[in-house]
Design an enzyme around this catalytic site. Sequence first.
Site, PDB file in Angstrom:
ATOM      1  N   CYS A   2       0.823  -1.208   0.000  1.00  0.00           N
ATOM      2  CA  CYS A   2       0.000   0.000   0.000  1.00  0.00           C
ATOM      3  C   CYS A   2       0.859   1.261   0.000  1.00  0.00           C
ATOM      4  O   CYS A   2       1.957   1.271   0.537  1.00  0.00           O
ATOM      5  CB  CYS A   2      -0.884   0.029   1.233  1.00  0.00           C
ATOM      6  N   ARG A  27       4.589   0.083  -6.296  1.00  0.00           N
ATOM      7  CA  ARG A  27       4.627  -0.727  -5.071  1.00  0.00           C
ATOM      8  C   ARG A  27       3.661  -1.905  -5.135  1.00  0.00           C
ATOM      9  O   ARG A  27       3.763  -2.826  -4.332  1.00  0.00           O
ATOM     10  CB  ARG A  27       4.298   0.150  -3.858  1.00  0.00           C
ATOM     11  N   TRP A  74      -3.259  -2.681  -1.226  1.00  0.00           N
ATOM     12  CA  TRP A  74      -2.914  -4.063  -1.583  1.00  0.00           C
ATOM     13  C   TRP A  74      -3.636  -4.915  -0.552  1.00  0.00           C
ATOM     14  O   TRP A  74      -3.300  -4.878   0.637  1.00  0.00           O
ATOM     15  CB  TRP A  74      -1.403  -4.229  -1.496  1.00  0.00           C
ATOM     16  N   ASN A  98      -1.800   2.050   6.233  1.00  0.00           N
ATOM     17  CA  ASN A  98      -0.959   0.915   5.817  1.00  0.00           C
ATOM     18  C   ASN A  98      -0.672   0.072   7.048  1.00  0.00           C
ATOM     19  O   ASN A  98      -0.501   0.618   8.136  1.00  0.00           O
ATOM     20  CB  ASN A  98       0.391   1.401   5.275  1.00  0.00           C
ATOM     21  N   GLY A  99      -0.542  -1.241   6.859  1.00  0.00           N
ATOM     22  CA  GLY A  99      -0.226  -2.100   7.993  1.00  0.00           C
ATOM     23  C   GLY A  99      -1.400  -3.001   8.329  1.00  0.00           C
ATOM     24  O   GLY A  99      -2.354  -3.116   7.550  1.00  0.00           O
ATOM     25  N   GLU A 481      18.101 -17.025  -8.178  1.00  0.00           N
ATOM     26  CA  GLU A 481      17.637 -15.665  -8.459  1.00  0.00           C
ATOM     27  C   GLU A 481      17.050 -15.578  -9.873  1.00  0.00           C
ATOM     28  O   GLU A 481      16.016 -14.944 -10.089  1.00  0.00           O
ATOM     29  CB  GLU A 481      18.802 -14.683  -8.268  1.00  0.00           C
ATOM     30  N   LYS A 485      13.214 -14.532 -10.880  1.00  0.00           N
ATOM     31  CA  LYS A 485      12.886 -13.421 -11.790  1.00  0.00           C
ATOM     32  C   LYS A 485      11.913 -13.885 -12.871  1.00  0.00           C
ATOM     33  O   LYS A 485      10.944 -13.205 -13.178  1.00  0.00           O
ATOM     34  CB  LYS A 485      14.191 -12.912 -12.403  1.00  0.00           C
ATOM     35  N   GLU A 488       8.422 -14.430 -11.360  1.00  0.00           N
ATOM     36  CA  GLU A 488       7.750 -13.198 -10.943  1.00  0.00           C
ATOM     37  C   GLU A 488       7.121 -12.457 -12.104  1.00  0.00           C
ATOM     38  O   GLU A 488       6.011 -11.975 -11.987  1.00  0.00           O
ATOM     39  CB  GLU A 488       8.766 -12.248 -10.282  1.00  0.00           C
ATOM     40  N   HIS A 504      20.009 -36.317  -7.827  1.00  0.00           N
ATOM     41  CA  HIS A 504      19.360 -36.771  -6.590  1.00  0.00           C
ATOM     42  C   HIS A 504      17.845 -36.560  -6.643  1.00  0.00           C
ATOM     43  O   HIS A 504      17.192 -36.580  -5.602  1.00  0.00           O
ATOM     44  CB  HIS A 504      19.973 -36.049  -5.391  1.00  0.00           C
ATOM     45  N   LYS A 603       6.037  -4.265  -4.111  1.00  0.00           N
ATOM     46  CA  LYS A 603       7.450  -3.903  -4.139  1.00  0.00           C
ATOM     47  C   LYS A 603       8.093  -4.069  -2.778  1.00  0.00           C
ATOM     48  O   LYS A 603       9.163  -4.612  -2.653  1.00  0.00           O
ATOM     49  CB  LYS A 603       7.612  -2.460  -4.627  1.00  0.00           C
TER      50      LYS A 603
END
Length: 608
Positions: A2, A27, A74, A98-99, A481, A485, A488, A504, A603
């Site tokens: 948010c 964000r 969000w 927010n929160g 990584e 990417k 995402e 394995h 974000k």
Amino acid sequence: MCGIIGYIGKDKALPVLLDGLRRMEYRGYDSAGVALLDEGKTTVVKRQGKIVNLAVALKEHPPAGHLGIGHTRWATHGVPNELNAHPHQAGRITIVHNGIIENYAELKAELKAKHHRTFLSDTDTEVLAHLIAVERDTTKSLEAAVLAALLQVEGTFGVLVLDDQEPGKLVAARRGSPLLLGISADAIYLASDATAVIGHTDRVVYLDDDEIAVCTPGKYDIIDFEAQARQHEEHKIELELGAIEKAGYDHFLLKEIMEQPRTIADILRGRLDLEAGTSRLGGLSDPQIYHDITRFLTIGCGTAYYAGLLGQYLLERLTGLPVDIEFASEFRYREPIVDGRALGLIITQSGETADTLASLRELKRRDIRTFGLVNVIGSSVAREVDGGMYLHAGPEISVASTKAFTAQVIGHLLVGLQIGRGRQLPITEGQAVVKALQALPAQVQSILDQRVHIQKLAKKFARHKNVMYLGRDTLYPVALEAALKLKEISYIHAEAYASGEMKHGPVALIDPDLLVIFFNPKNSLYDKTRSNLEEVRARGGRLLLVGTEGDESLKAFSEDIIYIPDSSPYTQPILANIPMQLFAYYVAVERGTDVDQPRNLAKSVTVE
Ligand code: M6R
């Protein structure tokens, strides 16, 4: 996650709010809204979806006023619809938040039973609005009501509050969710993110946890939760508007990948000493630290964690000290046994990730010395660590992290160089690392110059449903990584393994439908890695290879190869990751996804 914006001043509030919301779009959010207070009445307009929906709704009857608040939400409590969008109102009180209010269910039950309050949304925020409204009936000011309400709340908040009956005042409060004040001669801006105030002012004050700011045009007072006055130093933000614009690129992500030669130069500037074969970091200037610490404990989330995992290989080699690494979300509740002489390395782009911040506080509670590798200047982690270095990667707007990862890895090399040279690292080895770092911007540029080739490969493979990345040693974290990417931004299922682990289990997945991206550049494990490559080929796996320039032997395995420059083992993983950033980007473009704001992602993850 948010975003919050607030304005009180002489100008019309609405353009400031909309502009601030647009700048925080990166964000991640699923609804947006504004509230403007004018002539004793607050008008709220909110919409599900993108800010453009809100802007259309506002166009016909734009609310007037010089005082207002805005929010991108969000969803946490309640689905992402218009009712649940912020701002929320309770009588004369309007808030954005927010929160997470953790005890909202108990508070809601009490507000219903005792005060006969009715609720329109499923949100915790509406509960907070009612709580403030109830307190406002028996307190003499808005800030007193906000304080009384927040003392009953468990959880985290960055909150802005308007009161119809105090039309010249905007009240803000914070616990665990970032909030800053932008100050100009005749206005105060409030925002959860500095990008929202750039261009309006470069003077900012960061609110600390458990503080309330009472703002009037151009003036503010800060009090703590015991109603005592607090003084804060003003900071100057160096950011320019250009840093948060696309600069002609189609997406922020591409811009951020392409600007890495410059951001690498920025992180290195003034920090390398070739003659002494070391780095110079102010945060590590006390030589005692080289001998006091017995190990590193690295904490991060997502990409920052993978940078830390790569840093584990690099730091151990440079310093001779063991490195433990943990996901912040695991560390904070695990009650881990921590060596009292460890140096806690806190890795974070935003400096606001809730789990990372909580882990930092846990380390501090145990008197463990902490050092931050942080990108966002003035962020919570940056302000709370004992020492640290800024990554100087500039604002990273795209949700998927690219240039910050590169900077985080370089940050590990700089820390490793300085501590290593203070301990056992020979000067010649230190000098070799310094030279490798100095060569990086040009080497990265040479990979970026291959983007047309990489784009062609992306087009060729964009329809694969599953991708496996394999790498060994320092290239294992790079594989992780790179897979993250791709997931995402393209929504393709991707996994990563240390290539020696393949037989394995993961080898069972290999067939012609699986794309295997295999890192096999020239390094000390080149031959061993080669046998893993043979194993993939023997099972008919489709291969895309990353190798060292001039290595013609790779052509026997695949016609699809990306070459990176020959380099030091310390910088090779950084170089190997760059084409994977471009590959993920072009695959996403090919698939038509929302590259800069991928679905469901935020974000900076400021809630647990
Ligand atoms: O701001 P931080 O570095 O603390 O963020 C950590 C992760 O949330 C972040 O790296 C995330 O994994 C990104 N979406 C990666 O692209």
